[in-house]
Design an enzyme around this catalytic site. Structure first.
Site, PDB file in Angstrom:
ATOM      1  N   ARG A  34      45.901 -15.984 -31.199  1.00 58.02           N
ATOM      2  CA  ARG A  34      46.184 -17.382 -30.385  1.00 58.02           C
ATOM      3  C   ARG A  34      45.229 -18.386 -30.926  1.00 58.02           C
ATOM      4  O   ARG A  34      45.710 -19.638 -30.848  1.00 58.02           O
ATOM      5  CB  ARG A  34      45.668 -17.157 -28.858  1.00 58.02           C
ATOM      6  CG  ARG A  34      45.942 -18.220 -27.826  1.00 58.02           C
ATOM      7  CD  ARG A  34      45.347 -17.904 -26.499  1.00 58.02           C
ATOM      8  NE  ARG A  34      45.883 -19.008 -25.487  1.00 58.02           N
ATOM      9  CZ  ARG A  34      44.919 -19.816 -24.873  1.00 58.02           C
ATOM     10  NH1 ARG A  34      43.745 -19.749 -25.279  1.00 58.02           N
ATOM     11  NH2 ARG A  34      45.383 -20.750 -24.109  1.00 58.02           N
ATOM     12  N   ILE A  60      48.158 -25.796 -24.391  1.00 56.39           N
ATOM     13  CA  ILE A  60      48.471 -24.302 -24.359  1.00 56.39           C
ATOM     14  C   ILE A  60      48.173 -23.726 -23.128  1.00 56.39           C
ATOM     15  O   ILE A  60      46.950 -24.014 -22.612  1.00 56.39           O
ATOM     16  CB  ILE A  60      47.836 -23.690 -25.589  1.00 56.39           C
ATOM     17  CG1 ILE A  60      48.263 -22.248 -25.698  1.00 56.39           C
ATOM     18  CG2 ILE A  60      46.453 -23.963 -25.635  1.00 56.39           C
ATOM     19  CD1 ILE A  60      47.920 -21.551 -27.106  1.00 56.39           C
ATOM     20  N   SER A  61      48.980 -22.956 -22.523  1.00 61.19           N
ATOM     21  CA  SER A  61      48.813 -22.499 -21.242  1.00 61.19           C
ATOM     22  C   SER A  61      47.821 -21.392 -21.457  1.00 61.19           C
ATOM     23  O   SER A  61      47.255 -20.635 -22.447  1.00 61.19           O
ATOM     24  CB  SER A  61      50.042 -21.753 -20.459  1.00 61.19           C
ATOM     25  OG  SER A  61      51.131 -22.766 -20.391  1.00 61.19           O
ATOM     26  N   ALA A  62      46.943 -21.069 -20.032  1.00 62.43           N
ATOM     27  CA  ALA A  62      46.034 -20.199 -20.029  1.00 62.43           C
ATOM     28  C   ALA A  62      46.675 -18.758 -20.484  1.00 62.43           C
ATOM     29  O   ALA A  62      47.823 -18.729 -19.928  1.00 62.43           O
ATOM     30  CB  ALA A  62      45.340 -20.231 -18.631  1.00 62.43           C
TER      31      ALA A  62
END
Length: 209
Positions: A34, A60-62
């Site tokens: 990530r 960017i999503s959790a």
């Protein structure tokens, strides 16, 4: 892959594991670096369970949300999957770990983000993922039909064009709504109608365009 990120990545996986039923999703999260998808100035927070800015007013999503969506999508190896909203490419990489990179098709509204994602994914060996710039509401008809589709941004209503591009029995997973958003699964019945299931309130960046 840098060893210095291995421990925080494993900790991230352990944090989201209670929300996930499919071990393949956890393996995908452990496999995808990530930190490579976030700006260098944000890398110390790359494995924190929260969204992060990636430029162009996008995030960017959790990790827990990526995990939950991948779990709900329940895609299998070889399934053709359409993603609406490439962003930095992280979610597409997670999907590719499950279904295979050559089976992932993703549409991004921002040309700058699409190019950045293309470079990052190729550098990490995910060059089988297909990316195009366009309006995600239109889907990607040239590669239809799809076994599944999902959106990484909130859509005012379920996009008809994307539903049309799903195979019978295929599913769409998306945050639906504007001021109030709900994560929705819509399964396409043989007659083209949808069997809709709601999974609770969420907060995503709204789709542009």
């Amino acid at each position: 892959m840098s060893d210095s990120y291995e421990t925080p990545r494993q900790r991230m996986v352990e944090t989201v594991a209670p929300r996930v039923d499919d071990d393949r999703v956890l393996e995908a999260l452990e496999a995808v670096p990530r930190h490579e998808f976030v700006p260098p100035t944000r890398r110390e927070s790359a494995y924190a369970d929260r969204p992060l800015p990636i430029g162009d007013e996008q995030t960017i999503s959790a990790p827990h949300m990526v995990a939950i969506m991948a779990d709900l999508l329940a895609a299998d190896p070889g399934d053709d999957v359409l993603e609406i909203g490439t962003g930095c490419g992280y979610h597409a990489a997670v999907t590719a770990e499950v279904v295979g990179g050559e089976n992932v098709y993703t549409v991004e509204y921002s040309e700058a983000l699409a190019e950045q994602a293309r470079e990052t994914l190729a550098a990490l060996g995910y060059d089988g993922i297909s990316i195009r710039v366009g309006d995600g509401r239109e889907g990607w008809p040239e590669n239809a039909s799809y076994d599944a589709a999902y959106a990484t941004c909130a859509i005012a209503s379920i996009p008809d064009h994307v539903v049309d591009q799903l195979r019978a029995g295929g599913q769409l997973l998306a945050p639906i709504g504007t001021a109030r958003q709900t994560l929705v699964t819509a399964i396409k019945r043989p007659d083209g109608s949808l069997e809709r299931t709601e999974h609770g309130g969420v907060r995503f960046v709204r789709m542009r365009g």
